[in-house]
Design an enzyme around this catalytic site. Structure first.
Site, PDB file in Angstrom:
ATOM      1  N   GLN A   1      -5.746  -1.620   2.521  1.00  0.00           N
ATOM      2  CA  GLN A   1      -4.970  -1.290   3.727  1.00  0.00           C
ATOM      3  C   GLN A   1      -5.749  -0.262   4.529  1.00  0.00           C
ATOM      4  OE1 GLN A   1      -3.106   2.035   3.809  1.00  0.00           O
ATOM      5  NE2 GLN A   1      -3.010   1.665   6.011  1.00  0.00           N
TER       6      GLN A   1
ATOM      7  N   SER B   1      -4.066   1.530  -0.685  1.00  0.00           N
ATOM      8  CA  SER B   1      -3.878   2.300   0.554  1.00  0.00           C
ATOM      9  C   SER B   1      -5.160   3.026   0.979  1.00  0.00           C
ATOM     10  CB  SER B   1      -2.768   3.332   0.331  1.00  0.00           C
ATOM     11  OG  SER B   1      -2.752   4.292   1.357  1.00  0.00           O
TER      12      SER B   1
ATOM     13  N   ARG C   1      10.637   4.202   7.108  1.00  0.00           N
ATOM     14  CA  ARG C   1      10.157   5.587   7.132  1.00  0.00           C
ATOM     15  C   ARG C   1       9.629   6.026   8.494  1.00  0.00           C
ATOM     16  NH1 ARG C   1       8.148   7.482   2.275  1.00  0.00           N
ATOM     17  NH2 ARG C   1       6.058   7.832   3.033  1.00  0.00           N
TER      18      ARG C   1
ATOM     19  N   TYR D   1      -6.095   2.398   7.801  1.00  0.00           N
ATOM     20  CA  TYR D   1      -5.677   3.132   8.985  1.00  0.00           C
ATOM     21  C   TYR D   1      -6.932   3.314   9.838  1.00  0.00           C
ATOM     22  CZ  TYR D   1      -1.014   4.478   7.320  1.00  0.00           C
ATOM     23  OH  TYR D   1       0.286   4.470   6.908  1.00  0.00           O
TER      24      TYR D   1
ATOM     25  N   ARG E   1      10.973  12.374   9.278  1.00  0.00           N
ATOM     26  CA  ARG E   1      11.407  12.146   7.892  1.00  0.00           C
ATOM     27  C   ARG E   1      12.202  13.354   7.402  1.00  0.00           C
ATOM     28  NH1 ARG E   1       5.752   9.254   5.843  1.00  0.00           N
ATOM     29  NH2 ARG E   1       5.995   7.449   7.195  1.00  0.00           N
TER      30      ARG E   1
ATOM     31  N   HIS F   1       7.805  -0.274   7.665  1.00  0.00           N
ATOM     32  CA  HIS F   1       7.219   0.840   6.905  1.00  0.00           C
ATOM     33  C   HIS F   1       8.230   1.401   5.890  1.00  0.00           C
ATOM     34  CE1 HIS F   1       3.268   2.972   7.229  1.00  0.00           C
ATOM     35  NE2 HIS F   1       3.879   3.800   6.398  1.00  0.00           N
TER      36      HIS F   1
ATOM     37  N   LYS G   1      -0.285  -5.174   9.631  1.00  0.00           N
ATOM     38  CA  LYS G   1       0.891  -4.719   8.873  1.00  0.00           C
ATOM     39  C   LYS G   1       1.738  -3.806   9.749  1.00  0.00           C
ATOM     40  CE  LYS G   1       2.333  -2.160   4.757  1.00  0.00           C
ATOM     41  NZ  LYS G   1       2.853  -0.900   5.273  1.00  0.00           N
TER      42      LYS G   1
ATOM     43  N   THR H   1      -2.758  -1.285   9.267  1.00  0.00           N
ATOM     44  CA  THR H   1      -1.407  -0.797   9.543  1.00  0.00           C
ATOM     45  C   THR H   1      -1.329  -0.346  10.995  1.00  0.00           C
ATOM     46  OG1 THR H   1      -1.059  -0.206   7.250  1.00  0.00           O
ATOM     47  CG2 THR H   1       0.347   0.898   8.851  1.00  0.00           C
TER      48      THR H   1
ATOM     49  N   PRO I   1       0.831  -1.214   0.000  1.00  0.00           N
ATOM     50  CA  PRO I   1       0.000   0.000   0.000  1.00  0.00           C
ATOM     51  C   PRO I   1       0.861   1.258   0.000  1.00  0.00           C
ATOM     52  CG  PRO I   1      -0.016  -1.037   2.177  1.00  0.00           C
ATOM     53  CD  PRO I   1       0.695  -1.982   1.259  1.00  0.00           C
TER      54      PRO I   1
END
Ligand SMILES: Cc1cc2nc3c(=O)[nH]c(=O)nc-3n(C[C@H](O)[C@H](O)[C@H](O)COP(=O)(O)O)c2cc1C
Length: 305
Positions: free
Chosen positions: A83, A62, A203, A85, A120, A200, A176, A111, A33
């Protein structure tokens, strides 16, 4: 991590077929995703779906898709997973799960490794922002038009939410973003039908192990109770065979798909997958195996063997 091949086993025409959650799949290389495909190519998720279909690969869409799930499902020519959230608004989350199920998405990957976004630095330094005209329809509250708090900070996601999701989900639920073997077991105890070992794509949290390093610890503890998948750093066919040798049933590919999509839309996505598939088949033959069932940890060279 090195491979230790076997010879003279007449390995030919490798069969990369697998069965997962009752579905027959022609190969174990899936699309991970990835948010905002239309920031990468104007054809966005529809191009990715077409490229996946041309290469006969499974595509995990995603929560941050820039194309409505209806449009992807309507044109679907390949196996699709969704996927998820879990957002602060749990009733929204429930409706989204039910929408994905009704549209024919065959599994849901929740996730669990992103309660907040990681540090990041490169993304900040480059000044990257999502283009203003791009919308992720499931990240916007339909009533207030405000961006949904994707990372669920007001109402943090816990194991209770996994049990809650499981109570109404009709399709297999995968977790995930698992790195700790104890969490893999907790996941199974809370009803997960599959585990995706992932950091991930490097990340989120700096200095965690690579997925491939932690994978054997998780497959050992899970001990075939549910399928274990892996993503992170899959760039060559030999990476795929190493992951399968260490117990993964399939791998997911993230950034290489973005590069293919950016370069050439659906053709680029298809090409990336076909290169990986061909390299994987070549690696199987050179390792002396003809089917996925023959790939095991004896193919991995251990210095103290
Ligand atoms: C640009 C980008 C966007 C991503 N978006 C999501 C996402 O929306 N949901 C998710 O679960 N993982 C997301 N990921 C993580 C990937 O699913 C996957 O775990 C990771 O990219 C695998 O590593 P690889 O890129 O080395 O193949 C994203 C990764 C990238 C590079």
């Amino acid at each position: 991590l090195k491979l230790l091949p076997r010879v003279l086993k007449a390995a030919r025409n490798p069969d990369t077929y697998l069965e997962l959650f009752g579905r027959k799949l022609s190969n174990p290389i899936f699309i991970a995703p990835i948010a905002y495909h239309r920031a990468i190519h104007p054809d966005g998720e529809l191009a990715t779906m077409k490229g996946a279909a041309e290469a006969d690969s499974l595509y995990v869409v995603s929560s941050f898709t820039t194309t409505p799930l209806e449009d992807i499902a309507k044109n679907a020519q390949t196996n699709l997973w969704f996927q998820l959230y879990v957002t602060d608004d749990r009733s929204f989350t429930r409706e989204l799960v039910q929408k994905a199920e009704d549209l024919g998405f065959e599994a849901i990957c929740v996730t669990v490794d992103t309660p907040v976004v990681g540090t990041r630095n490169r993304q900040k330094r480059s000044g990257f922002v999502i283009p203003e005209n791009l919308h992720a329809p499931y990240m916007i509250d339909a009533t207030s038009s405000s961006v949904i708090n994707t990372y669920s900070q007001q109402n943090p996601v816990t194991w209770k939410d996994i049990a809650w999701l499981k109570s109404f989900m009709k399709v297999p639920l995968l977790l995930k973003g698992i790195l700790h073997p104890d969490d893999a077991l907790m996941g199974i105890d809370h009803g997960a039908s599959g585990i995706i070992v992932s950091n991930h794509g490097g990340r989120n949290l700096d200095t965690v192990p690579a997925s491939i390093e932690i994978l054997p610890y998780i497959t050992e503890r899970v001990n075939h109770r549910v399928p274990v998948l892996m993503d992170g750093g899959i760039c060559r066919g030999t990476d795929v065979i190493k992951a399968l040798a260490l117990g993964a049933r399939a791998v997911l590919v993230g950034k290489p798909i973005c590069y293919g999509l950016a370069m050439a839309g659906h053709t680029g996505v298809c090409k990336v997958l076909q290169i990986l598939q061909k390299e994987f088949e070549t690696a199987m033959t050179l390792c002396g195996v003809s089917s996925l069932a023959e790939i095991d940890q004896n193919l991995i060279w251990k210095i103290n063997r």
